[in-house]
Write a protein that holds these residues in place. Structure first.
Motif, PDB file in Angstrom:
ATOM      1  N   ILE A   1       0.851  -1.201   0.000  1.00 10.79           N
ATOM      2  CA  ILE A   1       0.000   0.000   0.000  1.00 10.79           C
ATOM      3  C   ILE A   1       0.877   1.239   0.000  1.00 10.79           C
ATOM      4  N   GLY A   2       1.954   1.212   0.799  1.00 10.41           N
ATOM      5  CA  GLY A   2       2.881   2.334   0.833  1.00 10.41           C
ATOM      6  C   GLY A   2       3.556   2.594  -0.495  1.00 10.41           C
ATOM      7  N   LEU A   3       3.744   1.532  -1.288  1.00  4.46           N
ATOM      8  CA  LEU A   3       4.364   1.663  -2.607  1.00  4.46           C
ATOM      9  C   LEU A   3       3.353   1.995  -3.699  1.00  4.46           C
ATOM     10  N   GLY A   4       2.063   1.951  -3.353  1.00  5.35           N
ATOM     11  CA  GLY A   4       1.029   2.205  -4.353  1.00  5.35           C
ATOM     12  C   GLY A   4       0.698   0.992  -5.193  1.00  5.35           C
ATOM     13  N   ALA A   5       1.205  -0.185  -4.808  1.00  2.09           N
ATOM     14  CA  ALA A   5       0.919  -1.419  -5.547  1.00  2.09           C
ATOM     15  C   ALA A   5      -0.384  -2.011  -5.019  1.00  2.09           C
ATOM     16  N   LEU A   6      -1.490  -1.344  -5.327  1.00  6.55           N
ATOM     17  CA  LEU A   6      -2.763  -1.667  -4.683  1.00  6.55           C
ATOM     18  C   LEU A   6      -3.333  -3.010  -5.127  1.00  6.55           C
ATOM     19  N   GLU A   7      -3.123  -3.389  -6.387  1.00  6.92           N
ATOM     20  CA  GLU A   7      -3.671  -4.660  -6.865  1.00  6.92           C
ATOM     21  C   GLU A   7      -3.034  -5.846  -6.133  1.00  6.92           C
TER      22      GLU A   7
ATOM     23  N   ILE B   1      -9.629  -5.519   7.038  1.00  9.09           N
ATOM     24  CA  ILE B   1      -9.381  -4.089   7.269  1.00  9.09           C
ATOM     25  C   ILE B   1      -8.557  -3.503   6.125  1.00  9.09           C
ATOM     26  N   PHE B   2      -7.550  -4.258   5.667  1.00 10.15           N
ATOM     27  CA  PHE B   2      -6.752  -3.791   4.531  1.00 10.15           C
ATOM     28  C   PHE B   2      -7.620  -3.673   3.275  1.00 10.15           C
ATOM     29  N   LEU B   3      -8.519  -4.632   3.076  1.00  8.31           N
ATOM     30  CA  LEU B   3      -9.406  -4.574   1.903  1.00  8.31           C
ATOM     31  C   LEU B   3     -10.318  -3.357   1.975  1.00  8.31           C
ATOM     32  N   GLY B   4     -10.789  -3.047   3.201  1.00  4.56           N
ATOM     33  CA  GLY B   4     -11.620  -1.850   3.371  1.00  4.56           C
ATOM     34  C   GLY B   4     -10.854  -0.597   3.008  1.00  4.56           C
ATOM     35  N   ALA B   5      -9.603  -0.512   3.482  1.00  3.24           N
ATOM     36  CA  ALA B   5      -8.778   0.652   3.170  1.00  3.24           C
ATOM     37  C   ALA B   5      -8.514   0.757   1.670  1.00  3.24           C
ATOM     38  N   LEU B   6      -8.251  -0.375   1.023  1.00  2.00           N
ATOM     39  CA  LEU B   6      -7.978  -0.374  -0.420  1.00  2.00           C
ATOM     40  C   LEU B   6      -9.203   0.065  -1.216  1.00  2.00           C
ATOM     41  N   LYS B   7     -10.389  -0.368  -0.779  1.00  2.31           N
ATOM     42  CA  LYS B   7     -11.620   0.082  -1.443  1.00  2.31           C
ATOM     43  C   LYS B   7     -11.754   1.595  -1.343  1.00  2.31           C
ATOM     44  N   ASN B   8     -11.497   2.128  -0.146  1.00  2.00           N
ATOM     45  CA  ASN B   8     -11.608   3.581   0.035  1.00  2.00           C
ATOM     46  C   ASN B   8     -10.604   4.340  -0.827  1.00  2.00           C
TER      47      ASN B   8
END
Length: 764
Positions: free
Chosen positions: A674-680, A706-713
């Motif tokens: 997530i910090g690197l922007g590699a969201l997929e 929780i990580f999936l929730g953050a990624l959706k947002n």
């Protein structure tokens, strides 16, 4: 090096085993010795010779101020070319290979006649489990060795439990390129379903034939259950079993072959081979009384006088008396020694126990007469005559059990230690058992966790002895039975002294810290310190210091814990502790530094743990270090390095089925991505965490929601459903929920998601 010298090197089974293992990965002498169950000094000597020959390459690695030699395979393939006037070694071997089994126990088959139908039947069967059974001496082992000359061989001794079988199977598979089962075991994995899955996967991936010889010796129902499951589920590879009785391994996927005596024409061919000629009348009488039993025929052909009447009530007893009377005193003594042991004895062991100059001719004579047989590198008395030898022999069992135990201890391996312990008990030497428990603490601590059932079974035979009871308690502690371990230790601790008492005291500290009974832990910690002063032994000081570090850390005195951890390192070096212990101390120091919010200093010690572990091939500890390094890099917001080390750890822990450690590593991999922007990729990892949580229930797995929730947002979508699922699963662990949010806070602005992160009901 001359060609003939090189070929001589390659004719050594031990050298071939070393080369085979090095084909899987680079290793140091200690790791090779552990896998090959050989002395480290012997392995080091062989490696130097192989290096001089250009077959392997050794490189020095500097680890924490010490030089460590690591070896790798330098030449993968060789070809012998025959030219006019010369022979050259070059190129590649593409079609012919020498079968190299780990700790090879294949029996030598020098004289073999008949059995063509049985061999053909075994080779054409499609069932994954083949069973050959029949009475002693009927030729089961020779038949299987002839039918499957490339098989990996496992000889059942009767001492082992099912976990010992998994270890040996793991080592066999490691020798042919599949290391996952062994890695799982060496990492502490003991879950039987996982062990079975990895064993099945290894057999199907490599496709070997594994022979389990003399299964009738086994008395562990768990091993029979494993074999029944393999019969039902294996799709490739096979297990071949020999046994005196029909074993309970089921019917699905199993073929049974009951072996009888040789057919008349086969027995006649054997007679011609052994005697050159035989009259029809003599052969008819001989076949009538032996029913074609191969061992009986061999004994008669080699030892009984020609034309002798064999019609006696007890044929084998009569025959053996005839054979025995013709032996020299040296041969009788050697046969008596060998009859004491049910497992094959290697030549070096026989030299140790029978140092007379006449060993080789006596051994050769016994082989020729058919009284003993060779299995791999070992020699054993035929089962059918063992009891007769014991009855008439005058050798002292206690003397030779002692001698064999001494020989085994020279091998300096955990497996040899266990056997030495067993034979010391057989010798009835209670005094020496105390010495062996001390040796276990100094050199072979791992047997308690690697072979708990086997070790416990051996200990049960030792009778009432406080030092033995303390060993049993440690096994119970490692199995998680704290109350049982506590009861035993408290009962025997006043009857033991020295280093063994120090071990009990430090384990009691550990036990009470685990139970959060801090006052009791403190009491035994003080006693441990007083004993450490009295004994002034670096190893005892190390044990004490490790427990003091834990005590201080659990008590919230983190600065003092750090000081104690550095003392651990000092004592580990003074005690010349094994590399795994030193790596563990580095990890302790790193963890405390990270707690003190000093990630750069922590990273320094995590890196040292990594280097030591890699240099000595301690894969599990190395990957723990990768995980800890990922954590430190994440704290420093160096997300690329964090993701690289976390990914290494994830791949390893998934491979060895350690899902708890895998999820720990996945958590840091996900937030680093997530910090690197590699969201997929972060989303894929988070989904995998949830899947593991659904299968295992491990709490940190729910961080995936929780990580999936953050990624959706982050994608502009509604992630509240995932946050809700995460909160629900972590309802009983609010501190863990907060810790997960804090970790996310290093890569996300938590404030912008504040409403989403909040529980829907503020009172929750």
């Amino acid at each position: 090096m001359k060609l003939k010298d090189l070929l001589r090197l390659l004719s050594s089974e031990a050298n071939l085993q070393i080369l085979s293992l090095l084909s899987t990965k680079a290793m140091n002498p200690r790791e090779l010795a552990r896998l090959l169950n050989r002395d480290e000094s012997d392995v080091s000597r062989r490696l130097k010779v192989l290096e001089k020959a250009g077959l392997v390459e050794g490189k020095w690695t500097r680890v924490d101020g010490k030089n460590v030699r690591v070896y790798s395979l330098k030449v993968e393939e060789l070809k012998i070319r025959f030219n006019p006037g010369e022979i050259r070694l070059e190129g590649r071997v593409e079609e012919y290979s020498i079968p190299v089994g780990f700790e090879d126990q294949r029996p030598g088959v020098s004289v073999f006649v008949g059995r063509e139908k049985e061999i053909e039947e075994l080779r054409r069967r499609k069932e994954p489990v083949l069973v050959v059974y029949g009475i002693a001496g009927i030729g089961k082992t020779a038949l299987v060795a002839k039918a499957f000359p490339r098989a990996l061989w496992y000889h059942v001794s009767g001492e082992e439990e099912v976990e010992y079988f998994f270890w040996r199977a793991g080592m066999l598979l490691q020798s042919i390129g599949y290391g996952e089962l062994l890695e799982y075991l060496r990492s502490g994995g003991r879950e039987e379903k996982t062990l079975l899955d990895l064993l099945k996967k290894g057999i199907e991936k490599t496709g070997p034939t594994i022979v389990i010889d003399d299964l009738h010796r086994c008395n562990d129902e768990n091993l029979f259950r494993v074999l029944r499951l393999l019969g039902r589920e294996l799709k490739r590879g096979r297990i071949v079993i020999t046994s005196r009785v029909k074993p309970p391994v089921g019917v699905e996927g199993v073929f049974y072959l009951k072996l009888s005596g040789l057919r008349p024409e086969e027995a006649y061919n054997l007679a011609l081979l052994k005697r050159g000629s035989i009259s029809p009348e003599e052969f008819a009488e001989l076949y009538r009384i032996t029913r074609g039993h191969p061992l009986a025929l061999n004994l008669i052909f080699e030892s009984a006088p020609r034309g002798k009447s064999w019609s006696r009530e007890n044929f084998f007893e009569f025959l053996f008396e005839e054979v025995y009377s013709s032996l020299t005193e040296s041969e009788k003594t050697l046969l008596g020694i060998m009859a004491l042991f049910s497992k094959p004895l290697e030549y070096e062991a026989l030299k140790w126990m029978y140092p007379n100059k006449g060993l080789f001719p006596a051994l050769h004579s016994l082989l020729t007469r058919g009284l003993i047989e060779r299995i791999g590198d070992g020699y054993t008395v035929h089962e059918i005559i063992r009891s007769f030898v014991r009855e008439v022999s005058n050798v002292s069992p206690e003397e030779y059990y002692h001698s064999y135990a001494d020989y085994l201890l020279e091998k300096d391996s955990p497996e040899a230690f266990l056997k030495a312990f067993k034979y010391t008990i057989k010798a009835g030497d209670q005094t020496r058992l105390r010495e062996l428990t001390e040796l276990r603490l100094r050199k072979f601590r791992e047997v308690v966790v690697e072979f708990p059932k086997t070790y416990m079974k051996i200990l049960q035979e030792a009778g009432d002895n406080p030092y033995i009871e303390a060993e049993k308690a440690e096994i119970e502690f490692q199995r998680g039975f704290f109350e049982k371990a506590e009861e035993i230790w408290i009962r025997v601790m006043d009857r033991i002294e020295g280093i063994q008492r120090a071990n009990v005291l430090t384990f009691l500290v550990d036990l009470y810290l685990e139970k959060e009974e801090i006052e009791k832990a403190e009491k035994y910690l003080k006693e441990s310190r007083e004993l450490a002063k009295e004994l002034d032994n670096p190893l005892v000081w190390l044990w004490y210091q490790i427990e003091e570090t834990k005590y201080l850390y659990y008590s919230g005195r983190v600065e003092e814990a750090l000081e104690s951890a550095f003392k651990e390192l000092e004592f580990a070096r003074r005690a010349k502790a094994n590399p795994d212990t030193e790596a563990l101390v580095f990890l302790h120091i790193g963890d405390i530094l990270l707690t003190l919010n000093k990630p750069e200093e922590a990273l320094e010690y995590y890196t040292k743990a990594k280097e030591v572990s890699e240099a000595y091939g301690i894969s599990f500890r190395a990957n723990i270090a990768y995980f800890e390094m990922a954590k430190a890099y994440y704290r420093l917001k160096r997300f690329r390095e964090a993701s690289e080390f976390a990914r290494k750890a994830v791949n390893y822990f998934i491979r060895i089925r350690n899902y708890r450690r895998a999820v720990d590593s996945m958590a840091y991999l996900a937030v680093s991505l997530i910090g690197l922007g590699a969201l997929e990729e972060a989303e894929e990892i988070s989904q995998e965490m949830v899947k593991i949580g659904q299968a295992t229930g491990y709490p940190l797995s729910w961080a995936g929601y929780i990580f999936l929730g953050a990624l959706k947002n982050l994608k502009g979508e509604d992630g509240r459903g995932y946050f809700r699922l995460g909160r629900e699963h972590l309802r009983e662990k609010p501190w863990l929920y907060e810790a997960i949010l804090n970790s996310l806070g290093r890569v996300l602005d938590i404030e912008q998601f504040q409403e989403t992160f909040k529980p829907e009901n503020q009172d929750e």
